[in-house]
Write a protein that holds these residues in place. Structure first.
Motif, PDB file in Angstrom:
ATOM      1  N   GLY A 146       0.778  -1.183   0.063  1.00 21.82           N
ATOM      2  CA  GLY A 146      -0.121  -0.016  -0.132  1.00 21.82           C
ATOM      3  C   GLY A 146       0.783   1.172  -0.053  1.00 21.82           C
ATOM      4  O   GLY A 146       0.439   2.266  -0.257  1.00 21.82           O
ATOM      5  N   ALA A 147       2.252   1.044   0.491  1.00 24.69           N
ATOM      6  CA  ALA A 147       2.920   2.251   0.107  1.00 24.69           C
ATOM      7  C   ALA A 147       2.850   2.781  -1.264  1.00 24.69           C
ATOM      8  O   ALA A 147       3.011   2.108  -2.331  1.00 24.69           O
ATOM      9  CB  ALA A 147       4.432   2.244   0.710  1.00 24.69           C
ATOM     10  N   ILE A 148       3.236   4.172  -1.368  1.00 26.84           N
ATOM     11  CA  ILE A 148       3.172   4.549  -2.900  1.00 26.84           C
ATOM     12  C   ILE A 148       4.486   4.791  -3.413  1.00 26.84           C
ATOM     13  O   ILE A 148       4.556   4.760  -4.813  1.00 26.84           O
ATOM     14  CB  ILE A 148       2.358   6.267  -2.839  1.00 26.84           C
ATOM     15  N   ALA A 149       5.470   4.713  -2.658  1.00 27.08           N
ATOM     16  CA  ALA A 149       6.956   4.352  -3.188  1.00 27.08           C
ATOM     17  C   ALA A 149       7.724   3.796  -2.374  1.00 27.08           C
ATOM     18  O   ALA A 149       7.637   3.804  -1.074  1.00 27.08           O
ATOM     19  CB  ALA A 149       7.262   5.756  -3.806  1.00 27.08           C
ATOM     20  N   SER A 163      -0.420   5.303  -7.484  1.00 27.68           N
ATOM     21  CA  SER A 163      -0.572   6.710  -8.071  1.00 27.68           C
ATOM     22  C   SER A 163      -1.336   7.749  -6.828  1.00 27.68           C
ATOM     23  O   SER A 163      -1.597   8.682  -7.350  1.00 27.68           O
ATOM     24  CB  SER A 163      -1.307   6.763  -9.319  1.00 27.68           C
ATOM     25  N   GLY A 164      -1.793   7.027  -5.870  1.00 24.32           N
ATOM     26  CA  GLY A 164      -2.425   7.809  -4.824  1.00 24.32           C
ATOM     27  C   GLY A 164      -1.825   8.806  -4.214  1.00 24.32           C
ATOM     28  O   GLY A 164      -0.514   8.831  -4.154  1.00 24.32           O
ATOM     29  N   GLY A 165      -2.235   9.706  -3.370  1.00 20.87           N
ATOM     30  CA  GLY A 165      -1.517  10.606  -2.766  1.00 20.87           C
ATOM     31  C   GLY A 165      -0.916  10.139  -1.649  1.00 20.87           C
ATOM     32  O   GLY A 165      -1.163   9.139  -0.703  1.00 20.87           O
ATOM     33  N   PRO A 166       0.044  11.059  -1.015  1.00 21.54           N
ATOM     34  CA  PRO A 166       0.901  10.912   0.034  1.00 21.54           C
ATOM     35  C   PRO A 166       0.114  10.971   1.539  1.00 21.54           C
ATOM     36  O   PRO A 166      -0.609  11.936   1.641  1.00 21.54           O
ATOM     37  CB  PRO A 166       2.136  11.705  -0.233  1.00 21.54           C
ATOM     38  N   LEU A 167       0.630  10.376   2.615  1.00 20.86           N
ATOM     39  CA  LEU A 167       0.310  10.782   3.807  1.00 20.86           C
ATOM     40  C   LEU A 167       1.336  12.163   4.079  1.00 20.86           C
ATOM     41  O   LEU A 167       2.296  11.714   4.077  1.00 20.86           O
ATOM     42  CB  LEU A 167       0.635   9.634   4.771  1.00 20.86           C
ATOM     43  N   HIS A 169      -3.606  14.718   4.114  1.00 19.51           N
ATOM     44  CA  HIS A 169      -3.298  14.623   2.447  1.00 19.51           C
ATOM     45  C   HIS A 169      -3.503  15.535   1.728  1.00 19.51           C
ATOM     46  O   HIS A 169      -3.942  16.495   2.084  1.00 19.51           O
ATOM     47  CB  HIS A 169      -4.431  13.396   2.174  1.00 19.51           C
ATOM     48  N   PHE A 170      -2.861  15.330   0.671  1.00 15.74           N
ATOM     49  CA  PHE A 170      -3.131  16.241  -0.523  1.00 15.74           C
ATOM     50  C   PHE A 170      -4.313  16.341  -1.204  1.00 15.74           C
ATOM     51  O   PHE A 170      -4.393  15.299  -1.840  1.00 15.74           O
ATOM     52  CB  PHE A 170      -1.635  16.173  -1.309  1.00 15.74           C
TER      53      PHE A 170
END
Length: 164
Positions: A114-117, A147-151, A160-161
């Motif tokens: 689930g991490a974005i990167a 591709s989701g937004g970061p915490l 969130h953004f």
């Protein structure tokens, strides 16, 4: 009193620096069969050539010395939906990986689902910095996962953004 004469106590420092929004990461490593990790919001890119990043674990961290000894780790950039996961990694002790889905990354360190990167790295240098340590790490692998937004962390809380 002008800003240059303000008292620089730790609470004031935290309050003022809290106005700078940061992303949130979990630094992970694998010690034999035991996954290790801690939450870290002081993470940044340092250099493209050579590829270097930096983060700052607290001197009170009991996890960082174990990860330092291993020398190979992953920096998991958390998604906006991973606030609860972040809270679990922000505490000292206990089984932080309880209920956390992960697989070994290319360097063996836990890649959190689930991490974005994810940035895989090894220690390049460490520098004493007051109540923290500045770690400079050489990047050995990079993965953009979602591709989701970061915490985000801002003024002592998570958010969130909102894309425009």
């Amino acid at each position: 009193m002008t800003a240059e004469h303000a008292v620089l106590d730790p609470r004031r420092m935290r309050d003022v620096m809290g106005n700078f929004c940061t992303g949130v990461t979990v630094i992970t490593a694998l010690d034999g069969d035991e996954p290790l990790g801690f939450a870290c919001q002081s993470f940044t890119s340092v250099s493209l050539d050579p590829p270097l990043v930096s983060f700052c674990p607290a001197r009170t961290s009991t996890t960082w010395p174990k990860i330092r000894e291993i020398g190979t780790f992953s920096i998991n950039v958390l998604a906006a939906s991973q606030r609860t996961l972040c809270a679990a990694f922000a505490v000292s002790g206990g089984n932080k990986f309880l209920g956390v889905e992960w697989t070994p990354g290319d360097n063996g360190a836990p890649a959190i689902e689930g991490a974005i990167a994810r940035v895989e790295a090894t220690i390049e240098a460490e520098h004493d910095a007051g109540d923290h340590t500045i770690v400079v790490a050489r990047v050995t692998g990079l993965t953009a996962l979602h591709s989701g937004g970061p915490l985000l962390f801002y003024r002592g809380t998570y958010g969130h953004f909102d894309e425009m």
